[in-house]
Design a protein around this motif. Structure first.
Motif, PDB file in Angstrom:
ATOM      1  N   SER A   1       0.854  -1.180   0.000  1.00 40.05           N
ATOM      2  CA  SER A   1       0.000   0.000   0.000  1.00 40.05           C
ATOM      3  C   SER A   1       0.893   1.233   0.000  1.00 40.05           C
ATOM      4  CB  SER A   1      -0.916   0.007   1.228  1.00 40.05           C
ATOM      5  OG  SER A   1      -1.780   1.133   1.205  1.00 40.05           O
ATOM      6  N   HIS A   2       0.741   2.063  -1.026  1.00 43.00           N
ATOM      7  CA  HIS A   2       1.556   3.268  -1.201  1.00 43.00           C
ATOM      8  C   HIS A   2       3.046   2.936  -1.158  1.00 43.00           C
ATOM      9  CE1 HIS A   2      -2.029   5.697  -1.057  1.00 43.00           C
ATOM     10  NE2 HIS A   2      -2.365   5.212   0.123  1.00 43.00           N
ATOM     11  N   GLY A   3       3.415   1.854  -1.811  1.00 44.41           N
ATOM     12  CA  GLY A   3       4.816   1.486  -1.931  1.00 44.41           C
ATOM     13  C   GLY A   3       5.401   0.758  -0.746  1.00 44.41           C
ATOM     14  N   GLU A   4       4.617   0.568   0.320  1.00 46.94           N
ATOM     15  CA  GLU A   4       5.113  -0.101   1.519  1.00 46.94           C
ATOM     16  C   GLU A   4       4.582  -1.523   1.611  1.00 46.94           C
ATOM     17  OE1 GLU A   4       7.316   1.116   3.655  1.00 46.94           O
ATOM     18  OE2 GLU A   4       7.452   2.981   2.506  1.00 46.94           O
ATOM     19  N   TYR A   5       5.479  -2.452   1.927  1.00 44.21           N
ATOM     20  CA  TYR A   5       5.070  -3.852   2.116  1.00 44.21           C
ATOM     21  C   TYR A   5       4.188  -3.969   3.348  1.00 44.21           C
ATOM     22  CZ  TYR A   5       5.496  -8.757   3.538  1.00 44.21           C
ATOM     23  OH  TYR A   5       5.227 -10.041   3.943  1.00 44.21           O
ATOM     24  N   VAL A   6       3.077  -4.711   3.215  1.00 39.61           N
ATOM     25  CA  VAL A   6       2.147  -4.900   4.327  1.00 39.61           C
ATOM     26  C   VAL A   6       2.144  -6.344   4.805  1.00 39.61           C
ATOM     27  CG1 VAL A   6      -0.248  -4.702   5.112  1.00 39.61           C
ATOM     28  CG2 VAL A   6       0.692  -3.005   3.523  1.00 39.61           C
ATOM     29  N   ASP A   7       1.965  -7.280   3.881  1.00 32.71           N
ATOM     30  CA  ASP A   7       1.779  -8.668   4.301  1.00 32.71           C
ATOM     31  C   ASP A   7       1.909  -9.575   3.078  1.00 32.71           C
ATOM     32  OD1 ASP A   7       1.254 -10.783   5.991  1.00 32.71           O
ATOM     33  OD2 ASP A   7      -0.916 -10.634   5.774  1.00 32.71           O
TER      34      ASP A   7
END
Length: 618
Positions: A502-508
């Motif tokens: 999400s928005h370039g950031e790893y979440v899961d």
């Protein structure tokens, strides 16, 4: 219409959109895509034929690239998973499988195929044309060439693609006297010259062991020397590491058939008065009271250096206007995540693409053919403002998205061959209610692109191995059992991963369980086809349900519901539990177990004899 190079509002005429240096398999593959797109390009080849390298190499003439023609299933892309020599095209007849029936075919057949490929598509290859110097005096390239008659001319191009392949043999600079040794490319192949002789082969890769096998029946004693642990392809899953088809000399060593492998460092080569090679070794000895280095000399009749290749000739570049940095002991060019050098619009394609990939097959045709197709699409976007190839699916019809995921996991050749390196990208656009599904992008390049980095809901799909979750001592070749279907984490062999950003950031991330033949359609899961489709569909719903409002249902993220698992799984009874070997490795997933030992006493006995073992195999 003549091509132009534009920077901002200014456009300058150029001779070509693209200049490709080298007509090996990589150069021909890129030329095919450029010609199909109608771009102005030229391929400069210094020899009179395409793929000249394969007229001589490999020296034993047998390729280690698979040519498996019969694969049970009919899908063309699925079969390309096991055809490692064909280039990509729309012509179903231009397949290497029509040139040979051998599983490991002859290199001459590949040479013929590649020349036929160039002729079939009438690719714009200028033979007997040597590239002398490449410079970039402004925003475009100047390429100076020497034609067959000796005439020197030049052209201007927007983009240069280096498809030069292996440029020179890698001779280790830290071995004094290495110039006295023969090399893989130049040694005499006549077995009679080595009859009953002492031979040393320096190197621990496929070329070294191919050479050792070639002479193993004629030479008296063959030693293969290397200064690091051999990387077996069956353990690393990297096609460039030592393949079983080449490792017979190891079998002979362990069965004490005179030939040997030596894990020592060669430091010096000299010749004595008898014309023999005196080789100095440096061997690490850890059993002495104070561990140290043991120095010793051995005498050989022949020494052959098989230390791989260098893929860059920096003399081709004008050092004042072009910067190509070297990495990995100066063997490879430094490349970005989309194969670009430090000089804008100068790229390396083909075997040199392995500079940024040690996981999959970038150094081989069956890998870089997909890299090149992807690079072509990225360049179309950069230079000609074309959209990256994608399909559009209605987001609310998540079943369609799930089916696309299953289809790609089941028959995709690119994700299969470029495992751990290439991925598909799904962008869920809440505003217009569609999902854009992109295929075959370099994993590490995705979040460098604004269209993906700025999006709120992005899912990446890739195929990767999971052996790292089983502990450092878990040997992949020991894992021969069915996976644990009660979890979606403990899959070891090649299987799908879905990652959420999400928005370039790893979440899961989540995983689908492994399949013995890497298919996820009804054929593979005939009894319970809902296992895989529901898993990935529910995972996506879990993260975007807050906006799309399907329902408030709690979705199952485990592959098999408990009620199904209980009907097909029989727990060990108390007596069997007493015979279960202990698992010493404190890893996320438990290593594979062999059959239970015959008695608890045997478990205890072996435990006392080998207390150092991290985990148990019988």
């Amino acid at each position: 219409m003549a091509p132009q190079h534009c920077t901002g509002e200014k456009c300058e005429p150029v001779d070509y959109d693209y200049v490709i240096v080298g007509a090996g398999p990589a150069g021909l593959q890129m030329a095919y895509f450029l010609q199909k797109a109608g771009r102005q390009y030229v391929v400069y080849e210094s020899h009179d034929k395409a793929a000249k390298f394969f007229e001589q190499h490999p020296r034993g003439r047998k390729l280690i690239s698979l040519n498996k023609k019969n694969n049970f299933f009919e899908e063309e892309t699925f079969n390309m998973r096991h055809d490692w020599n064909s280039l990509l095209s729309d012509d179903k007849e231009m397949k290497f499988t029509k040139y040979s029936d051998e599983l490991y075919p002859d290199a001459s057949d590949l040479h013929q195929y590649l020349n036929d490929y160039a002729h079939r598509f009438q690719l714009n290859v200028k033979y007997n044309t040597k590239v002398k110097k490449i410079s970039k005096p402004d925003s475009t390239f100047t390429v100076c060439i020497e034609e067959a008659g000796g005439e020197t001319t030049s052209c201007r191009a927007t983009c240069v693609l280096m498809a030069t392949g292996a440029m020179s043999e890698n001779l280790p600079e830290d071995i004094e006297g290495i110039e006295l040794a023969d090399t893989y490319s130049k040694h005499d192949m006549d077995k009679d010259l080595y009859k009953n002789k002492m031979m040393l082969i320096i190197g621990g890769g496929n070329s070294a062991f191919e050479t050792a096998n070639h002479f193993s029946g004629s030479a008296g004693i063959v030693h293969v020397a290397f200064n690091k642990r051999i990387q077996f392809a069956w353990n690393t899953h990297h096609v460039g590491d030592l393949r079983a088809v080449n490792n017979n000399i190891i079998d002979m060593y362990h069965l004490k058939s005179l030939h040997s492998t030596i894990g020592s460092l060669v430091t010096k080569i000299a010749k004595n008065e008898k014309g023999k090679f005196v080789v100095t070794f440096k061997d690490l000895n850890t059993q002495w009271k104070v561990p140290g280095w043991l120095l010793f000399d051995m005498e050989y009749d022949h020494v052959i250096s098989c230390m791989g290749w260098r893929y860059v000739n920096t003399q081709l570049f004008d050092e004042e206007t072009i910067n190509v940095e070297l990495v990995k002991n100066n063997r490879y060019p430094k490349l970005s995540n989309c194969w670009e050098t430090d000089t804008k619009n100068l790229f390396y394609i083909g075997t040199a693409m392995a500079a940024i990939d040690r996981k999959s097959a970038s150094g081989f045709i069956h890998g870089f053919r997909y890299n090149i197709r992807t690079l072509f699409n990225l360049l179309e976007q950069r230079l000609f403002k074309q959209s990256l190839p994608h399909i559009t699916l209605p987001t609310k019809d998540l079943d369609a998205v799930s089916k696309k995921i299953i289809e790609r996991c089941t028959i995709s050749d690119s994700l299969y061959q470029m495992n751990g390196f290439m991925c598909d990208v799904m962008v869920f656009d809440e505003k217009i209610g569609v999902t854009k599904y992109y295929t075959d992008l370099p994993f590490r390049h995705v979040m460098e692109k604004p269209e993906f980095k700025d999006a709120k809901h992005v899912f990446l799909l890739h195929l990767s191995y999971g052996f790292d979750k089983f502990g450092a001592t878990a040997a992949p070749v020991d894992n021969v059992h069915a996976p644990d279907f009660s979890t979606n984490r403990c899959a070891s062999f090649l299987h799908p991963y879905i990652e959420y950003y999400s928005h370039g950031e790893y979440v899961d991330q989540t995983e689908l369980q492994e399949s013995l033949i890497v298919r996820y359609d009804d054929w593979s899961n005939a009894n319970f086809p809902q296992w895989t489709s529901s898993a990935n569909e529910n995972y996506i719903k879990y993260y975007i349900n807050d906006k799309l409002k399907w329902s408030d249902k709690v979705f199952n993220l485990v592959p098999i519901p408990e009620e199904i698992a209980s009907s097909i799984f029989i727990p060990l009874n108390e007596e069997e539990m007493s015979r279960l070997p202990p698992l010493w490795e404190k890893s996320e997933c438990k290593p594979s177990q062999e059959l239970l030992p015959r008695s608890p006493e045997l478990v205890q006995k072996r435990h006392l004899r080998q207390p150092w073992r991290k985990y148990w195999t019988l």
